[in-house]
Design a protein around this motif. Structure first.
Motif, mmCIF file in Angstrom:
data_model
loop_
_atom_site.group_PDB
_atom_site.id
_atom_site.type_symbol
_atom_site.label_atom_id
_atom_site.label_comp_id
_atom_site.label_asym_id
_atom_site.label_seq_id
_atom_site.Cartn_x
_atom_site.Cartn_y
_atom_site.Cartn_z
ATOM 1 N N ASN A 468 0.968 -0.668 -0.196
ATOM 2 C CA ASN A 468 0.259 -0.312 -0.115
ATOM 3 C C ASN A 468 0.487 1.059 0.277
ATOM 4 O OD1 ASN A 468 -2.806 -1.311 0.037
ATOM 5 N ND2 ASN A 468 -2.288 -1.828 2.077
ATOM 6 N N ALA A 469 2.354 0.962 0.469
ATOM 7 C CA ALA A 469 3.358 2.809 -0.203
ATOM 8 C C ALA A 469 2.842 2.909 -0.912
ATOM 9 C CB ALA A 469 4.504 1.931 1.235
ATOM 10 N N PRO A 470 3.472 3.896 -1.319
ATOM 11 C CA PRO A 470 3.964 4.908 -2.412
ATOM 12 C C PRO A 470 4.932 4.369 -3.256
ATOM 13 C CG PRO A 470 3.528 6.521 -0.906
ATOM 14 C CD PRO A 470 3.307 5.229 -0.099
ATOM 15 N N LEU A 471 5.237 3.829 -4.360
ATOM 16 C CA LEU A 471 6.479 3.887 -4.917
ATOM 17 C C LEU A 471 7.537 4.515 -4.344
ATOM 18 C CD1 LEU A 471 6.833 1.581 -7.427
ATOM 19 C CD2 LEU A 471 6.684 3.527 -9.296
ATOM 20 N N GLU A 472 7.999 5.998 -4.613
ATOM 21 C CA GLU A 472 9.386 6.263 -3.888
ATOM 22 C C GLU A 472 9.733 5.701 -2.779
ATOM 23 O OE1 GLU A 472 5.858 9.284 -2.973
ATOM 24 O OE2 GLU A 472 6.306 7.436 -4.687
ATOM 25 N N VAL A 473 8.503 5.012 -2.507
ATOM 26 C CA VAL A 473 8.616 4.303 -0.568
ATOM 27 C C VAL A 473 9.012 2.734 -0.969
ATOM 28 C CG1 VAL A 473 7.805 3.696 1.525
ATOM 29 C CG2 VAL A 473 7.194 5.894 0.655
ATOM 30 N N GLN A 474 8.483 2.139 -2.334
ATOM 31 C CA GLN A 474 8.655 0.986 -2.108
ATOM 32 C C GLN A 474 10.202 0.661 -2.577
ATOM 33 O OE1 GLN A 474 5.777 -0.560 -5.108
ATOM 34 N NE2 GLN A 474 4.230 -0.707 -3.089
ATOM 35 N N LYS A 475 10.607 1.497 -3.370
ATOM 36 C CA LYS A 475 12.189 1.826 -4.031
ATOM 37 C C LYS A 475 12.937 2.373 -3.220
ATOM 38 C CE LYS A 475 10.886 2.105 -9.119
ATOM 39 N NZ LYS A 475 10.811 2.625 -10.020
ATOM 40 N N GLY A 476 12.402 3.425 -2.309
ATOM 41 C CA GLY A 476 13.714 3.154 -1.100
ATOM 42 C C GLY A 476 13.674 2.120 -0.048
ATOM 43 N N LYS A 477 15.091 2.874 1.101
ATOM 44 C CA LYS A 477 15.645 2.061 1.867
ATOM 45 C C LYS A 477 14.349 1.936 2.867
ATOM 46 C CE LYS A 477 18.290 2.573 6.075
ATOM 47 N NZ LYS A 477 19.142 3.941 6.730
ATOM 48 N N THR A 478 13.240 2.316 3.538
ATOM 49 C CA THR A 478 12.150 1.318 4.005
ATOM 50 C C THR A 478 11.779 0.586 3.085
ATOM 51 O OG1 THR A 478 12.057 3.854 5.347
ATOM 52 C CG2 THR A 478 10.666 1.995 5.208
ATOM 53 N N GLY A 479 11.600 0.602 2.170
ATOM 54 C CA GLY A 479 10.724 -0.443 1.430
ATOM 55 C C GLY A 479 12.132 -1.632 0.756
#
Length: 697
Positions: A468-479
């Protein structure tokens, strides 16, 4: 006049003196505890006031009054106040029918609430005033006491209380005060005589008149109060943050006493009438338990109509299905026995609506309640979804969720599960739903970002959060961290389930070939959505190869339901530390859920005292719903959802509807200073009042 710190300390001191040292032995040193009566008078003088011809709490001390009544009986302090006042004015009070939960002296707030309230979340069983309606009967009726199932020590305590009360009545009779015998049996009218006893005994003690006629009256009365408070704690939630386990014990004790007294219609009628007359009730939505058959449900509602259907307000019913553990053992797949029970309930409900249409019109909703950790929402999809042979379209669907959780993220996900699995929409409701109101950062900060949850919940949370996370979060460190944690947990839980042996048994044609490394977090999230299907349907789809393109998701769902190793390992706990970035992401997910609730026009039934006493919230006497008001005053916050304030099990939590509204306003009013903010606050609480009315239409 004392300040708040002094009053708080005084409450703690009185509580300590009236609490027995242990459950089977009660001190007989009442003479040494004379000071408790002077302390009561001192506290009563500070916290209570005689306002507009009735006893009320000072509004500025409302939170402290709530603290006192959570632990001790409010009538004791009220009797002390009235006794001292009557001596000063050289008069006697003649009526003892003040409200079970008295009002405060904030006339502006009272004028708003007196326009009319609706309790949308009123559990009849938990709302019964069991202690008040049965106490005098227990004291005067030996047969009633003997019917209670308890230990010999507990029976001795109960008998001692009865003998002690008899001495007090005898003493007052000698002073020319008549304390009546049982009049109605199991009604509040009998308890008014108990209030009269408290008033006159305290009056005699503080006046000092004729005390030599009964030298040990102080000791007798003190012992009576200590025993009474101990017994009251058995049927009323005593103290704060007690938790679900103690609530269940209190509920069992309450039911035991009701059975011993015959659980007469008078108790039901008295309790509901008190709710109506004390809270300016315009309508009442009464939650009742589902019965074993359609006819039994018809009989019960017909009986209730005879007791409370003529009290002058609209009374409608919500039938509750319980999440209590099934007495049968599970069979082939996860929670099969409970699912079978739910299907039987669904059939009986359908029969009830078809066979008894006249009375069925009084039923406006179906609810799932009781201990949340027993079963997940998926178990109730058959009865809650709008499917063929499901619920009548006019029936509102309700679900208790977010009432108990060890991780805020788990609570948010469960709320979303209900909305997704049941396809909730306009008119449907969520009961409690506390996680959507919590300040996420504060909640995790108070726990130093550490939580303990089951592995099963953990992997569900990861998939729900990531997908459910935004795409930028999925591709970032948290993701990336979430993906690493997912892979680790999935392999731990499902490695055995993905063996070729199990695959070949399920699909003998060997057309199904799935490797563990093929599984992605998206597959798991898709499998999460499949849980609202019948487990048999998932198994058949795999066997018949009818899930082309979704084989992996279907097989994960199959393993979730059918493979014991997945269930057993999933129940093991894991301790987690959440990074600040993860907490920030959870905050965004909370906003996403709020927007979803708003878009679908789902209503929330908030029950402040219930959440506080069961230990879900950690904000003292404030409920996290106050964050909703604070957010709405922020010009950047636009998610306004329909909320109503309710009592839940008010007889156990010793509260009232007006009190629940007032405590929220009082908590917020302490934090604001400007006239404009105060006006907005009172407008908001009136909006909540109007919401409760709109929700039952």
């Amino acid at each position: 006049m004392m300040n708040e710190l002094e009053i708080n300390a005084l409450i703690d001191k009185i509580k300590a003196q009236l609490e027995p040292m242990c459950r089977t032995t009660f001190c007989n040193t009442g003479i040494e505890n004379k000071q408790v009566f002077s302390l009561l008078n001192k506290l009563a003088d500070s916290i209570l006031v005689y306002h507009k011809n009735t006893i009320r709490c000072r509004y500025k001390y409302l939170q402290l009054w709530r603290k006192y009544t959570m632990s001790l009986e409010g009538d004791l302090l009220i009797a002390a106040f009235l006794a001292a006042r009557s001596i000063k004015l050289n008069e006697h009070i003649k009526t003892f029918d003040w409200k079970i939960v008295i009002d405060h002296d904030n006339d502006v707030l009272n004028s708003i609430l007196m326009r009319g309230l609706v309790d949308n979340h009123y559990h009849l069983g938990g709302a019964l005033l069991t202690f008040q309606c049965t106490w005098v009967n227990l004291m005067q009726n030996e047969q009633c006491r003997n019917r209670i199932i308890c230990s010999s020590d507990e029976m001795k305590i109960l008998t001692k209380a009865a003998l002690t009360r008899k001495k007090l009545v005898s003493f007052l009779n000698k002073q020319g005060v008549e304390i009546g015998q049982i009049k109605c049996q199991e009604s509040l009218e009998d308890y008014y005589e108990e209030r009269k006893l408290l008033y006159y005994i305290i009056r005699e003690l503080i006046s000092g008149n004729n005390i030599n006629n009964f030298k040990d009256i102080t000791t007798v009365f003190y012992n009576y109060l200590v025993i009474k408070e101990w017994i009251r704690a058995h049927v009323v939630q005593n103290g704060d943050n007690i938790g679900e386990k103690t609530f269940c014990i209190v509920n069992q004790n309450k039911n035991m006493i009701l059975r011993s007294c015959g659980a007469s219609g008078r108790i039901v009628r008295s309790s509901v009438y008190e709710q109506i007359r004390s809270n300016c009730i315009k309508a009442l939505e009464v939650r009742i338990k589902m019965k074993q058959s359609a006819y039994a449900l018809y009989e019960y509602i017909a009986w209730l109509e005879r007791q409370i259907g003529t009290l002058g307000v609209s009374v409608r019913y919500i039938v509750c299905l319980s999440r209590c553990n099934s007495m049968k053992k599970n069979f082939i797949y996860r929670d099969q026995a409970k699912r079978m029970e739910v299907l039987e309930c669904q059939k009986e409900l359908k029969t009830f609506f078809e066979k008894y249409p006249a009375l069925a019109k009084k039923v406006v909703g179906v609810d799932i309640c009781s201990k949340e950790s027993n079963y997940k929402p998926e178990v109730f999809t058959e009865v809650m979804c709008r499917r063929k042979d499901g619920l009548n379209l006019r029936i509102k669907r309700m679900y208790h969720t977010g009432e108990e959780y060890t991780d805020l993220l788990t609570g948010l996900r469960t709320v979303d599960e209900c909305i997704t699995f049941f396809q909730l929409g306009s008119g449907d409701r969520l009961g409690h739903a506390s996680p959507i109101f919590e300040n996420v950062k504060d909640w995790y900060n108070s726990r130093k970002n550490r939580v303990t949850i089951s592995k099963e919940d953990y992997i569900d949370n990861i998939a729900w959060l990531y997908c459910n996370a935004p795409l930028e979060v999925q591709k970032g460190k948290t993701g990336k961290i979430l993906l690493i944690n997912f892979k680790k947990q999935f392999e731990d839980l499902y490695r055995e389930a993905f063996s070729q042996r199990l695959l070949s048994i399920l699909n003998p044609n060997k057309e199904l070939c799935i490797d563990l490394d093929q599984v992605s977090i998206s597959h798991y999230f898709q499998a999460w959505h499949l849980r609202n299907l019948k487990p048999e349907e998932i198994k058949i789809a795999i066997q018949k190869n009818s899930c082309k393109g979704s084989e992996i998701a279907y097989y994960i769902a199959y393993c979730y339901f059918y493979i014991s190793s997945v269930r057993n390992k999933g129940h093991n706990n894991v301790e987690l530390y959440l990074t600040n970035d993860q907490v920030e992401l959870i905050s965004k997910m909370q906003m996403r859920v709020l927007k979803k609730i708003k878009a679908k026009n789902i209503s929330i039934e908030v029950c402040p005292s219930s959440n506080i006493l069961l230990g879900t919230t950690k904000n003292g006497y404030c409920h996290p719903v106050i964050n909703q008001f604070e957010n709405l005053t922020n010009q950047h916050y636009t998610t306004d959802i329909r909320i109503s304030i309710n009592t839940d099990d008010q007889g156990i939590f010793s509260t009232s509807l007006m009190s629940e509204y007032s405590l929220i306003v009082n908590a917020l009013e302490r934090e604001i200073s400007s006239k404009e903010e105060k006006e907005n606050l009172y407008k908001w609480i009136n909006d909540l009042r109007q919401n409760s009315i709109a929700m039952c239409n």
